[in-house]
Design a protein around this motif. Structure first.
Motif, PDB file in Angstrom:
ATOM      1  N   GLU A  26       0.774  -1.238   0.042  1.00 53.49           N
ATOM      2  CA  GLU A  26       0.086   0.052   0.066  1.00 53.49           C
ATOM      3  C   GLU A  26       0.929   1.111   0.049  1.00 53.49           C
ATOM      4  O   GLU A  26       0.349   2.342  -0.169  1.00 53.49           O
ATOM      5  N   HIS A  27       1.965   1.188   0.347  1.00 53.08           N
ATOM      6  CA  HIS A  27       3.115   2.267   0.513  1.00 53.08           C
ATOM      7  C   HIS A  27       4.215   2.236  -0.397  1.00 53.08           C
ATOM      8  O   HIS A  27       4.633   3.343  -0.575  1.00 53.08           O
ATOM      9  N   ARG A 336       0.928  -1.148   9.422  1.00 55.61           N
ATOM     10  CA  ARG A 336       0.021  -0.310   8.506  1.00 55.61           C
ATOM     11  C   ARG A 336      -0.439   0.800   9.161  1.00 55.61           C
ATOM     12  O   ARG A 336      -0.317   1.821   8.573  1.00 55.61           O
ATOM     13  N   ARG A 340       0.655   4.513   7.660  1.00 57.41           N
ATOM     14  CA  ARG A 340      -0.372   5.649   7.383  1.00 57.41           C
ATOM     15  C   ARG A 340       0.059   7.171   7.845  1.00 57.41           C
ATOM     16  O   ARG A 340      -0.504   8.109   7.502  1.00 57.41           O
TER      17      ARG A 340
END
Ligand SMILES: Cc1cc2nc3c(=O)[nH]c(=O)nc-3n(C[C@H](O)[C@H](O)[C@H](O)COP(=O)(O)OP(=O)(O)OC[C@H]3O[C@@H](n4cnc5c(N)ncnc54)[C@H](O)[C@@H]3O)c2cc1C
Length: 441
Positions: A26-27, A336, A340
């Motif tokens: 996701e990153h 996670r 974020r």
């Protein structure tokens, strides 16, 4: 993909490594997972010998894995794993007494470890930017000015090389050499604590008949001081996967007669009935687990940026309580949440967050281990009191479905242990446990 775009490397493609790769994707535009083993074949890999033994996934972990990989439970079921209700569809014996059958709202996904891992692996490598390289072992870190900038690797038949990365995550499991890797680059290594339990497992599979266990799909007999434990669950292909276990050197044998005789000594007959009636499909295989090991990364004063350890490499728990995969999932979720908020001071923020989950599971499992007189450790008055209270909770859960549900939600790492300390629950446990005796030895 631009080879200069930010790159994260995960070392180890076990449950922790795959969940970490899913979070990192996701990153980071590029995520490379390095695995020493090959994935050829559907059985347990060499690098995860524990996969040949029962791997119960607690509901707390299943729910997080589903959050990180929506639809995975259904995919594992479609691949052949049954599900069951924890207390309505299977049996749990706590201190030798069956927890009252009731709806708990907890699902047990009865997948073998190789099936769960292969489904997770498929989902991880489907993600854009994620590459899985097999037969490549990491053997150190590359650092520059106190920051980890890559990992040293050697692949079969190739010269050693360095792979550059903005973040390296060590998920190499309980034999992790991360503390040594950190020392070699001049970084601080974590303090380590071990609790020796000298646990032995022996496991084999049997052909299931529908009438076994009155049609129920699983039975767990927890160990108690001086007594042996075991579990039998239905896994893919209508097979029983049976694991027997004993602590402090009291290990189950690996020959047919010895295995069956050991099953007869459990406090309840359910597993012995299965193994004497069912046709064996494999020979028993052993596993020896010396002790739980915790690496206190959160106590390191100055972290090397660009490196974290996650999963068993951070903390490896007594497998009897089936916490490892769930705590690895909790750590992946913690990572996670930290990512974020950016990557500044990532190791310190991650270890602080992860420690909240590790602390809970560590206190539960090492506290329970200290109930066994032969386990070495400090038995504070609090630990003695809690252990005696938990035994009462087991007795009360035998006759009270509400308490059985409350207890199982804590054991499944869904609700915090403090739930059992609410005044109304304490009063109910003490009241309902009266007159319920533990089985005689
Ligand atoms: C006997 C036993 C039974 C268990 N039962 C349960 C259970 O019922 N429920 C539960 O939740 N948990 C259970 N566990 C714990 C569970 O297996 C782990 O907690 C969980 O799998 C997370 O581990 P991991 O991914 O960190 O490490 P692992 O699963 O051990 O994976 C580590 C990976 O790293 C690879 N690797 C190692 N070194 C290198 C290297 N240098 N370079 C590249 N790759 C490398 C290995 O090949 C492996 O694939 C059990 C453990 C044992 C020992």
């Amino acid at each position: 993909m631009n080879s200069n775009s930010p790159h994260a490397v995960v070392v180890g493609a076990g449950i922790a490594g795959l969940l970490t790769a899913i979070v990192l994707a996701e990153h980071f535009p590029r995520v490379t997972v390095l695995e020493r083993d090959t994935f050829a074949g559907s059985d347990a890999r060499r690098g995860v010998p524990q996969a040949r033994h029962l791997h119960g996934l607690m509901e707390g972990g299943r729910a997080i894995i589903e959050q990180l990989c929506p639809g995975l439970t259904a995919e594992v079921v479609a691949a052949g794993a049954p599900t069951t209700e924890v207390l309505a569809g299977s049996r749990w014996y706590l201190s030798g007494l069956r927890a009252a059958p009731t709806e708990t709202g907890l699902i047990t996904l009865l997948a073998s470890r190789p099936l769960l891992e292969s489904q997770l692996r498929r989902r991880a490598i489907e993600l854009p930017g994620v590459t899985l390289r097999e037969r490549i072992a990491a053997n150190g870190l590359v650092a520059d000015g106190g920051r980890v900038t890559g990992v040293l690797v050697s692949a079969a038949g190739a010269a050693p090389e360095a792979i550059a990365a903005e973040l390296v995550v060590d998920c190499t499991g309980r034999a992790s050499r991360a503390p040594e890797w950190l020392r070699v680059i001049g970084a601080q290594a974590p303090e380590q604590q071990s609790v020796v339990i000298d646990l032995g497992y022996s496991s084999r599979t049997y052909r299931r008949k529908p009438e076994h266990l009155d049609g129920q799909l699983g039975v767990v007999v927890s160990t108690m001081p001086g007594r042996r434990g075991g579990g039998a669950i239905v896994v893919e292909g209508d097979k029983w996967h049976v694991t027997l276990g004993g602590m402090l050197g009291d290990h189950p044998p690996t020959d047919h007669d010895g295995f069956t005789a050991f099953a007869a000594t459990l406090p309840v007959p359910d597993i012995h009935r299965i193994v004497t009636d069912a046709e064996p499909l494999s020979d028993p295989v052993p596993h020896r687990f010396r002790g739980s090991v915790r690496n206190y990364f959160e106590r390191i004063a100055t972290h090397s940026d660009g490196f974290i350890a996650l999963g068993d490499s951070l903390c490896s728990f007594n497998p009897l309580y089936a916490q490892g995969m769930t705590v690895a999932a909790q750590q992946a979720l913690a990572l996670r949440a930290c990512l974020r908020k950016g990557t500044a001071r990532l190791p310190a923020r991650f270890y602080t967050h992860a420690a909240r989950h590790v602390d809970v599971a560590w206190r539960m499992s090492t506290g329970a281990d200290l109930n066994h007189p032969g386990v070495i450790g400090r038995r504070t008055p609090r630990i003695r009191l809690l252990n005696s209270y938990v035994t009462r909770a087991h007795r009360a859960a035998h006759v009270d479905p509400t308490l059985a549900r409350t207890f199982m939600r804590v054991a499944n790492l869904v609700d915090p242990p403090e739930t059992l300390l609410k005044p109304a629950t304490v009063a109910r446990i003490l009241w309902r446990a009266r007159g319920i005796d533990l089985p005689a030895e």
